[in-house]
Design an enzyme around this catalytic site. Structure first.
Site, PDB file in Angstrom:
ATOM      1  N   ARG A   1     -78.534 -40.358 -55.057  1.00 24.86           N
ATOM      2  CA  ARG A   1     -77.187 -40.582 -54.643  1.00 24.86           C
ATOM      3  C   ARG A   1     -76.133 -39.634 -55.212  1.00 24.86           C
ATOM      4  O   ARG A   1     -75.187 -39.822 -55.652  1.00 24.86           O
ATOM      5  CB  ARG A   1     -76.467 -41.918 -54.655  1.00 24.86           C
ATOM      6  CG  ARG A   1     -77.352 -43.312 -53.863  1.00 24.86           C
ATOM      7  CD  ARG A   1     -77.059 -42.932 -52.396  1.00 24.86           C
ATOM      8  NE  ARG A   1     -77.842 -43.839 -51.801  1.00 24.86           N
ATOM      9  CZ  ARG A   1     -79.249 -43.610 -51.089  1.00 24.86           C
ATOM     10  NH1 ARG A   1     -79.675 -42.201 -51.458  1.00 24.86           N
ATOM     11  NH2 ARG A   1     -79.737 -44.310 -50.610  1.00 24.86           N
TER      12      ARG A   1
ATOM     13  N   SER B   1     -74.409 -50.719 -49.149  1.00 19.74           N
ATOM     14  CA  SER B   1     -75.167 -51.263 -50.531  1.00 19.74           C
ATOM     15  C   SER B   1     -73.815 -51.060 -51.451  1.00 19.74           C
ATOM     16  O   SER B   1     -73.368 -49.880 -51.845  1.00 19.74           O
ATOM     17  CB  SER B   1     -76.323 -50.401 -50.883  1.00 19.74           C
ATOM     18  OG  SER B   1     -77.189 -50.696 -50.090  1.00 19.74           O
TER      19      SER B   1
ATOM     20  N   GLU C   1     -72.330 -48.271 -56.187  1.00 14.28           N
ATOM     21  CA  GLU C   1     -72.790 -47.080 -55.261  1.00 14.28           C
ATOM     22  C   GLU C   1     -71.356 -46.651 -54.600  1.00 14.28           C
ATOM     23  O   GLU C   1     -71.220 -45.579 -54.389  1.00 14.28           O
ATOM     24  CB  GLU C   1     -73.891 -47.371 -54.388  1.00 14.28           C
ATOM     25  CG  GLU C   1     -74.144 -46.410 -53.250  1.00 14.28           C
ATOM     26  CD  GLU C   1     -75.484 -46.414 -52.612  1.00 14.28           C
ATOM     27  OE1 GLU C   1     -76.417 -47.031 -53.255  1.00 14.28           O
ATOM     28  OE2 GLU C   1     -75.534 -46.094 -51.346  1.00 14.28           O
TER      29      GLU C   1
HETATM   30  C1  LIG Z   1     -72.735 -50.533 -42.691  1.00 15.01           C
HETATM   31  C2  LIG Z   1     -73.175 -49.728 -43.722  1.00 15.01           C
HETATM   32  C3  LIG Z   1     -74.173 -49.152 -43.865  1.00 15.01           C
HETATM   33  C4  LIG Z   1     -74.602 -48.193 -44.789  1.00 15.01           C
HETATM   34  N1  LIG Z   1     -75.808 -47.692 -44.926  1.00 15.01           N
HETATM   35  C5  LIG Z   1     -76.043 -46.543 -45.847  1.00 15.01           C
HETATM   36  C6  LIG Z   1     -77.440 -46.293 -46.064  1.00 15.01           C
HETATM   37  O1  LIG Z   1     -78.555 -46.851 -45.422  1.00 15.01           O
HETATM   38  N2  LIG Z   1     -77.896 -45.340 -46.898  1.00 15.01           N
HETATM   39  C7  LIG Z   1     -76.856 -44.523 -47.660  1.00 15.01           C
HETATM   40  O2  LIG Z   1     -76.929 -43.727 -48.287  1.00 15.01           O
HETATM   41  N3  LIG Z   1     -75.391 -45.102 -47.519  1.00 15.01           N
HETATM   42  C8  LIG Z   1     -75.052 -45.791 -46.569  1.00 15.01           C
HETATM   43  N4  LIG Z   1     -74.139 -46.275 -46.204  1.00 15.01           N
HETATM   44  C9  LIG Z   1     -72.676 -45.735 -47.129  1.00 15.01           C
HETATM   45  C10 LIG Z   1     -72.034 -44.328 -46.345  1.00 15.01           C
HETATM   46  O3  LIG Z   1     -72.211 -44.493 -45.029  1.00 15.01           O
HETATM   47  C11 LIG Z   1     -72.800 -43.086 -47.063  1.00 15.01           C
HETATM   48  O4  LIG Z   1     -72.584 -43.152 -48.312  1.00 15.01           O
HETATM   49  C12 LIG Z   1     -72.206 -42.046 -46.463  1.00 15.01           C
HETATM   50  O5  LIG Z   1     -72.762 -40.745 -46.550  1.00 15.01           O
HETATM   51  C13 LIG Z   1     -70.556 -41.824 -46.500  1.00 15.01           C
HETATM   52  O6  LIG Z   1     -70.248 -40.799 -45.761  1.00 15.01           O
HETATM   53  P1  LIG Z   1     -68.514 -40.719 -45.464  1.00 15.01           P
HETATM   54  O7  LIG Z   1     -68.308 -39.674 -44.481  1.00 15.01           O
HETATM   55  O8  LIG Z   1     -68.100 -42.073 -44.795  1.00 15.01           O
HETATM   56  O9  LIG Z   1     -67.937 -40.286 -46.657  1.00 15.01           O
HETATM   57  P2  LIG Z   1     -66.602 -40.989 -47.230  1.00 15.01           P
HETATM   58  O10 LIG Z   1     -66.726 -42.575 -47.545  1.00 15.01           O
HETATM   59  O11 LIG Z   1     -65.345 -40.731 -46.484  1.00 15.01           O
HETATM   60  O12 LIG Z   1     -66.590 -40.123 -48.755  1.00 15.01           O
HETATM   61  C14 LIG Z   1     -67.469 -40.774 -49.713  1.00 15.01           C
HETATM   62  C15 LIG Z   1     -67.387 -39.633 -50.848  1.00 15.01           C
HETATM   63  O13 LIG Z   1     -67.611 -38.295 -50.303  1.00 15.01           O
HETATM   64  C16 LIG Z   1     -66.573 -37.514 -50.524  1.00 15.01           C
HETATM   65  N5  LIG Z   1     -66.828 -36.417 -49.309  1.00 15.01           N
HETATM   66  C17 LIG Z   1     -66.426 -36.812 -48.205  1.00 15.01           C
HETATM   67  N6  LIG Z   1     -66.587 -35.831 -47.375  1.00 15.01           N
HETATM   68  C18 LIG Z   1     -66.750 -34.746 -48.368  1.00 15.01           C
HETATM   69  C19 LIG Z   1     -66.910 -33.206 -47.976  1.00 15.01           C
HETATM   70  N7  LIG Z   1     -66.814 -32.826 -46.730  1.00 15.01           N
HETATM   71  N8  LIG Z   1     -66.904 -32.578 -48.881  1.00 15.01           N
HETATM   72  C20 LIG Z   1     -67.043 -33.171 -50.062  1.00 15.01           C
HETATM   73  N9  LIG Z   1     -66.960 -34.455 -50.462  1.00 15.01           N
HETATM   74  C21 LIG Z   1     -66.877 -35.204 -49.437  1.00 15.01           C
HETATM   75  C22 LIG Z   1     -65.312 -38.180 -50.548  1.00 15.01           C
HETATM   76  O14 LIG Z   1     -64.520 -37.382 -51.569  1.00 15.01           O
HETATM   77  C23 LIG Z   1     -65.782 -39.619 -51.403  1.00 15.01           C
HETATM   78  O15 LIG Z   1     -65.980 -39.208 -52.838  1.00 15.01           O
HETATM   79  C24 LIG Z   1     -73.590 -47.456 -45.399  1.00 15.01           C
HETATM   80  C25 LIG Z   1     -72.049 -47.975 -45.347  1.00 15.01           C
HETATM   81  C26 LIG Z   1     -71.945 -48.954 -44.307  1.00 15.01           C
HETATM   82  C27 LIG Z   1     -70.552 -49.388 -44.111  1.00 15.01           C
END
Ligand SMILES: Cc1cc2nc3c(=O)[nH]c(=O)nc-3n(C[C@H](O)[C@H](O)[C@H](O)COP(=O)(O)OP(=O)(O)OC[C@H]3O[C@@H](n4cnc5c(N)ncnc54)[C@H](O)[C@@H]3O)c2cc1C
Length: 321
Positions: free
Chosen positions: A193, A243, A313
């Site tokens: 992560r 998570s 996380e």
């Molecule tokens: C129902 C559910 C299930 C999930 N299952 C999983 C799973 O199986 N495995 C897993 O790893 N995660 C899981 N997640 C968590 C999440 O979806 C992941 O961590 C995902 O990768 C976050 O992406 P995001 O675009 O939503 O990031 P955001 O939540 O928008 O941002 C997260 C972080 O990334 C940074 N960020 C976003 N975009 C960029 C960019 N372009 N450049 C630099 N930094 C950036 C942001 O500043 C922030 O610090 C789950 C979430 C939910 C709600």
């Protein structure tokens, strides 16, 4: 701070924001749908909590992104980058300064040989579906993760024994000096992560994923099977950020929380899921403070009962002080 000091401070902030808005309008032709003021972050996060961002801006190109960053610095406004908001809890007071959302306007996907080049704003579900149609395997694990390519690379998102590090060949990003750079291989510093981008101001703009030819029907079946596994084991019917805690070495956070009798434990509108104790969910009317209180209670209880300190996380962002 006295009431008079506070009023002066608020007026200063308001003037600063108005000046930024005026400069933005002069220098960039963004339509109003891509620049919003006092935008409720509960509408842009999967937890459905969080107060307003002073500015919520969706750039469509890396050049626009740089122009916004430059203006923000000129006006001394802090910047927060977000993708799909699926790994964050935004404070009830919201986010001061500018939220830059890398989403739909930066979501192109194209194929070159056995690789896909995806914009930071492309949703993993869309990239995985595109790969399946193209007969490119290796991304099925990501099809149910509700994040963007940018957020997933930053977090090295993973599931079912795979993670982004397995498929990312290289990533184009804006470095802290706003120069575009490309990182590949060990430079990406992927870990559990984490990546080169975690905890920095570097912004992912595009990623190249290298995949392996595979029968499209086989990939689709793999994605369907994983979707069933997710629906059966995870509380997808309620808002959350996935998570809540990282997996501690040698343990599962969900099992530790469940063994402490915390399934269903609630404060206000936030609760430990009864379906999967590793998830903290919004029962409908949660505030960000409710969510934070449940996180803190779970962390303290598990540490007291087991001696293991769970590490979040999910990222807590915005105006918490
Ligand atoms: C129902 C559910 C299930 C999930 N299952 C999983 C799973 O199986 N495995 C897993 O790893 N995660 C899981 N997640 C968590 C999440 O979806 C992941 O961590 C995902 O990768 C976050 O992406 P995001 O675009 O939503 O990031 P955001 O939540 O928008 O941002 C997260 C972080 O990334 C940074 N960020 C976003 N975009 C960029 C960019 N372009 N450049 C630099 N930094 C950036 C942001 O500043 C922030 O610090 C789950 C979430 C939910 C709600």
């Amino acid at each position: 701070m006295t009431l008079a000091d506070r009023q002066e401070h608020l007026q200063f902030n308001q003037a600063q924001r108005d000046a930024f808005a005026a400069d933005l309008a002069t220098h960039l032709a963004l339509d109003s749908a891509r620049v919003r003021r006092d935008e409720p972050m509960s509408s842009h996060t999967t937890f459905r909590v969080g107060g307003p961002a002073d500015f919520y801006i969706e750039p469509a190109t890396p050049d626009e992104l740089v122009a916004i960053l430059k203006l923000a610095r000129q006006h001394h406004l802090p910047v927060t980058v977000l993708g799909n908001g699926s790994n964050v809890v935004v404070a009830d007071r919201g986010i001061r300064g500018i939220v830059i959302s890398l989403g739909q306007p930066m979501a192109t996907i194209r194929r070159t040989n056995n690789c896909l080049v995806a914009g930071a704003g492309a949703l993993l579900s869309r990239v995985a579906a595109y790969a399946a149609r193209e007969g490119l395997g290796g991304l099925a694990f990501a099809s149910g993760i509700p994040g963007t390519i940018g957020g997933a690379v930053m977090m090295n998102a993973g599931a079912y024994e795979h993670c982004m590090a397995d498929v990312v060949h290289s990533t184009r990003y804006l470095d802290t000096d706003w120069t575009e750079r490309i990182a590949e291989g060990p430079e990406l510093a992927f870990g559990y992560r984490t990546s080169l981008f975690k905890g920095t101001d570097r912004i992912v703009t595009e990623t190249t994923l290298c995949l392996k030819p595979q029968d499209p029907a086989e990939i689709q079946k793999e994605m369907n099977d994983l979707a069933v596994r997710r629906r059966t084991s995870q509380p997808l019917e309620l808002p959350s950020a996935g998570s809540a805690f990282k997996r501690p070495p040698g343990h599962y956070a969900g099992k530790l929380i469940s063994d402490c009798g915390l399934k269903g434990f609630a404060i206000g509108g936030a609760a430990v899921s009864t379906k999967h104790a590793g998830f903290i969910v919004n029962l409908g009317q949660a505030t960000a403070s409710d969510v934070a209180a449940v996180f803190n209670y779970v962390q303290a209880t598990v540490e007291r009962e087991t001696g293991i300190l769970l590490e979040r996380e999910v990222l807590f962002i915005g105006d918490w002080d």
